[in-house]
Design an enzyme around this catalytic site. Structure first.
Site, PDB file in Angstrom:
ATOM      1  N   HIS A  45       0.815  -1.221   0.000  1.00  0.00           N
ATOM      2  CA  HIS A  45       0.000   0.000   0.000  1.00  0.00           C
ATOM      3  C   HIS A  45       0.847   1.269   0.000  1.00  0.00           C
ATOM      4  CE1 HIS A  45       0.128   0.283   4.554  1.00  0.00           C
ATOM      5  NE2 HIS A  45       0.111   1.558   4.247  1.00  0.00           N
ATOM      6  N   ASP A 100      -0.833  -7.255   1.414  1.00  0.00           N
ATOM      7  CA  ASP A 100      -0.110  -5.984   1.546  1.00  0.00           C
ATOM      8  C   ASP A 100       1.378  -6.239   1.741  1.00  0.00           C
ATOM      9  OD1 ASP A 100       0.317  -3.307   1.706  1.00  0.00           O
ATOM     10  OD2 ASP A 100      -0.560  -3.055   3.706  1.00  0.00           O
ATOM     11  N   GLY A 199       2.843   5.963   9.141  1.00  0.00           N
ATOM     12  CA  GLY A 199       4.272   6.121   8.896  1.00  0.00           C
ATOM     13  C   GLY A 199       5.071   4.882   9.288  1.00  0.00           C
ATOM     14  N   SER A 201       3.911   1.962   8.593  1.00  0.00           N
ATOM     15  CA  SER A 201       3.537   1.007   7.546  1.00  0.00           C
ATOM     16  C   SER A 201       4.752   0.474   6.804  1.00  0.00           C
ATOM     17  CB  SER A 201       2.643   1.696   6.523  1.00  0.00           C
ATOM     18  OG  SER A 201       1.348   1.764   7.021  1.00  0.00           O
TER      19      SER A 201
HETATM   20  C1  4AZ Z   1      -1.331   3.912   8.599  1.00  0.00           C
HETATM   21  O1  4AZ Z   1      -2.208   4.731   8.301  1.00  0.00           O
HETATM   22  C2  4AZ Z   1      -1.553   3.001   9.747  1.00  0.00           C
HETATM   23  N1  4AZ Z   1      -2.591   1.066  14.219  1.00  0.00           N
HETATM   24  C3  4AZ Z   1      -0.594   2.081  10.099  1.00  0.00           C
HETATM   25  C4  4AZ Z   1      -0.805   1.242  11.179  1.00  0.00           C
HETATM   26  C5  4AZ Z   1      -1.973   1.320  11.914  1.00  0.00           C
HETATM   27  C6  4AZ Z   1      -2.939   2.250  11.557  1.00  0.00           C
HETATM   28  C7  4AZ Z   1      -2.729   3.090  10.484  1.00  0.00           C
HETATM   29  C8  4AZ Z   1      -2.170   0.396  13.045  1.00  0.00           C
HETATM   30  O2  4AZ Z   1      -0.294   3.811   7.956  1.00  0.00           O
END
Ligand code: 4AZ
Length: 256
Positions: A45, A100, A199, A201
């Protein structure tokens, strides 16, 4: 990371920071994990364009050994992106992020891959069929937000401990079985004070098994950050070992 502690990059030497250049400025995009000197494992993503148009790999930079987000020091190594392989079945149509996972091949401007040091080293992939049980303690790390409502990312690398949650609880108590599939693993804090956030992610969730740290999950999604009954959801890396293998080898074979 919400509720985390400052981490030395030596304790997370596989952590990667992926940046993109937007209007001449480097913007932080996502985390990643170094699984081979030439390859960073991350989330699909991070590279998803709503139009489905292929992304231009020349706008990305990858940092290894980075302690502070917007400070460059002599511990870090910087790379350009040679190739981005996103999982062909990635979709966010279900409300979660299914499949993902992505691989990024890195090289320096002179064509080298990562060099191992105190600050930079690869992390192991989990073994096939490894299924860690509920409440196993794992570690997440990243440069992401320390609160859902923060404007800025953390300036320093942060890490935190989360506990694995059973598929049953994640699907039927916390989310639903449309968004959460068997290609995911959920983890959280019993008091809901600790979580990955925007962030983080693409970054690692590492778990210890037989004395080795392995990247068991990839930070993927969740409803908010550290919200009660809304654990973080991670890509279940053991489901993708064949895909990782063929993606890495396919490209090596092609470029030979
Ligand atoms: C994001 O938006 C995101 N709490 C990453 C991890 C989580 C939520 C949002 C998990 O990248």
């Amino acid at each position: 990371i919400v509720g985390g502690r400052q981490a030395e990059v030596e304790s997370q030497p596989w952590i990667a920071g992926i940046f993109q250049t937007v209007r001449g400025r480097d913007q932080f995009l996502c985390g990643g994990s170094l699984i081979d000197p030439c390859w960073v494992l991350t989330a699909a993503h991070c590279f998803h364009t709503p139009s489905g148009r292929p992304i231009n790999k020349s706008i990305y930079k990858v940092f290894l050994g980075k302690s502070i987000l917007n400070v460059t020091d002599d511990k870090e190594q910087v790379f350009i992106v040679d190739e981005i392989i996103s999982h062909p079945d990635f979709t966010d149509d279900t409300g979660g992020n299914e499949n993902d996972i992505a691989l990024v091949r890195i090289k320096t401007t002179s064509g080298q891959c990562a060099v191992e040091s105190k600050y930079v080293r690869t992390v192991c992939l989990p073994e096939r069929n490894l299924y860690l049980k509920e409440n196993t303690h794992c570690e997440i790390a990243g440069y992401g937000k320390q609160d859902f409502y923060d404007i800025f990312y953390a300036q320093r690398l942060m890490s935190a401990t989360v506990n694995l949650i059973s598929q049953r609880k994640c699907k039927y108590e916390y989310y639903d079985n449309i968004r959460v599939t068997d290609n995911m693993v959920c983890a959280g804090d019993p008091a809901w004070q600790i979580d990955a956030c925007k962030g983080d992610s693409g970054g690692p969730m590492v778990c210890e098994h037989n004395g080795r740290m392995m990247v068991y999950g990839i930070v993927s999604w969740g409803d908010g950050c550290a919200k009660e009954n809304k654990p973080g959801v991670y890509t279940r890396v053991t489901q993708y070992l064949n895909w990782i293998d063929t993606s890495m080898n396919g490209l090596t074979a092609k470029s030979r």
